[in-house]
Design a protein around this motif. Structure first.
Motif, PDB file in Angstrom:
ATOM      1  N   LEU A  31     -46.265  60.118  24.848  1.00 18.54           N
ATOM      2  CA  LEU A  31     -47.621  59.319  25.323  1.00 18.54           C
ATOM      3  C   LEU A  31     -47.365  59.525  26.928  1.00 18.54           C
ATOM      4  N   GLY A  32     -46.494  59.741  27.691  1.00 17.06           N
ATOM      5  CA  GLY A  32     -46.295  60.018  28.892  1.00 17.06           C
ATOM      6  C   GLY A  32     -46.641  61.587  29.010  1.00 17.06           C
ATOM      7  N   ARG A  34     -51.548  57.350  39.330  1.00 16.44           N
ATOM      8  CA  ARG A  34     -50.231  58.021  39.247  1.00 16.44           C
ATOM      9  C   ARG A  34     -49.143  57.153  39.755  1.00 16.44           C
ATOM     10  N   ILE A  35     -49.544  56.325  41.197  1.00 19.15           N
ATOM     11  CA  ILE A  35     -48.743  55.347  41.903  1.00 19.15           C
ATOM     12  C   ILE A  35     -48.568  54.259  40.867  1.00 19.15           C
ATOM     13  N   CYS A  36     -49.409  53.771  40.101  1.00 18.64           N
ATOM     14  CA  CYS A  36     -49.213  52.852  39.204  1.00 18.64           C
ATOM     15  C   CYS A  36     -48.114  53.087  37.923  1.00 18.64           C
ATOM     16  N   ILE A  37     -48.352  54.359  37.537  1.00 13.80           N
ATOM     17  CA  ILE A  37     -47.402  54.805  36.383  1.00 13.80           C
ATOM     18  C   ILE A  37     -46.087  55.193  37.090  1.00 13.80           C
ATOM     19  N   GLY A  38     -45.869  55.508  38.366  1.00 13.24           N
ATOM     20  CA  GLY A  38     -44.651  55.729  39.017  1.00 13.24           C
ATOM     21  C   GLY A  38     -43.778  54.147  39.254  1.00 13.24           C
ATOM     22  N   GLY A  59     -44.282  51.429  37.585  1.00 11.48           N
ATOM     23  CA  GLY A  59     -44.116  50.938  36.268  1.00 11.48           C
ATOM     24  C   GLY A  59     -42.990  51.694  35.555  1.00 11.48           C
ATOM     25  N   SER A  60     -42.763  53.165  35.746  1.00  8.23           N
ATOM     26  CA  SER A  60     -41.679  53.601  35.262  1.00  8.23           C
ATOM     27  C   SER A  60     -40.295  53.309  36.052  1.00  8.23           C
ATOM     28  N   SER A  61     -40.599  53.248  37.319  1.00  8.30           N
ATOM     29  CA  SER A  61     -39.292  52.848  38.115  1.00  8.30           C
ATOM     30  C   SER A  61     -38.806  51.424  37.897  1.00  8.30           C
ATOM     31  N   TYR A  62     -39.713  50.490  37.542  1.00  4.10           N
ATOM     32  CA  TYR A  62     -39.469  49.213  37.223  1.00  4.10           C
ATOM     33  C   TYR A  62     -38.781  48.911  35.828  1.00  4.10           C
ATOM     34  N   SER A  63     -39.100  49.984  34.964  1.00  2.00           N
ATOM     35  CA  SER A  63     -38.475  50.054  33.615  1.00  2.00           C
ATOM     36  C   SER A  63     -37.305  50.612  33.827  1.00  2.00           C
ATOM     37  N   ARG A  64     -36.817  51.385  34.591  1.00  6.16           N
ATOM     38  CA  ARG A  64     -35.402  52.112  34.639  1.00  6.16           C
ATOM     39  C   ARG A  64     -34.730  51.001  35.304  1.00  6.16           C
ATOM     40  N   ILE A  65     -35.166  50.297  36.474  1.00  2.04           N
ATOM     41  CA  ILE A  65     -34.459  49.048  36.998  1.00  2.04           C
ATOM     42  C   ILE A  65     -33.943  48.223  35.920  1.00  2.04           C
ATOM     43  N   THR A  66     -34.982  47.652  35.463  1.00  2.00           N
ATOM     44  CA  THR A  66     -34.756  46.637  34.286  1.00  2.00           C
ATOM     45  C   THR A  66     -33.753  47.141  33.161  1.00  2.00           C
ATOM     46  N   ASN A  67     -33.713  48.220  32.776  1.00  2.00           N
ATOM     47  CA  ASN A  67     -32.704  48.943  31.968  1.00  2.00           C
ATOM     48  C   ASN A  67     -31.451  49.053  32.273  1.00  2.00           C
ATOM     49  N   CYS A  68     -31.169  49.253  33.554  1.00  2.00           N
ATOM     50  CA  CYS A  68     -30.007  49.577  34.099  1.00  2.00           C
ATOM     51  C   CYS A  68     -29.254  48.045  34.331  1.00  2.00           C
ATOM     52  N   ILE A  69     -30.073  47.231  34.723  1.00  2.51           N
ATOM     53  CA  ILE A  69     -29.484  45.864  34.885  1.00  2.51           C
ATOM     54  C   ILE A  69     -28.430  45.239  33.616  1.00  2.51           C
ATOM     55  N   CYS A  70     -29.038  45.541  32.389  1.00  6.76           N
ATOM     56  CA  CYS A  70     -28.461  45.095  31.271  1.00  6.76           C
ATOM     57  C   CYS A  70     -27.138  45.562  30.965  1.00  6.76           C
TER      58      CYS A  70
END
Length: 79
Positions: free
Chosen positions: A26-27, A62-66, A68-79
């Motif tokens: 999708l991306g 593009r800014i919103c997607i960026g 969102g993707s950085s937020y997704s990476r951050i939340t996945n790394c914290i687990c």
């Protein structure tokens, strides 16, 4: 024996990898869709003011997607 073990493991994690693969596809589709807007025939007929508005909307998206993707990476790394 090793093949059966790897096949069972693949079946168990198919849902996780399926979601990852679907979001990746999708991306990439969204990326190519926005990059191909410049060469569309309908876009060539757009006036200059409308073209500036569309470029601004694409930049905001593009800014919103960026973000969102950085937020997704951050939340996945914290687990």
């Amino acid at each position: 024996m090793l093949f059966k073990l790897s096949f069972r493991n693949m079946k168990k994690s198919l849902k996780d990898y399926g979601i990852y693969f679907l979001t990746l596809v999708l991306g990439v589709a969204i990326f190519y869709m926005f990059n191909s807007l410049d060469s569309q025939e309908a876009m060539l007929k757009v006036s200059q003011s409308q073209r500036e508005i569309i470029k601004l909307m694409i930049s905001i998206l593009r800014i919103c997607i960026g973000i969102g993707s950085s937020y997704s990476r951050i939340t996945n790394c914290i687990c």
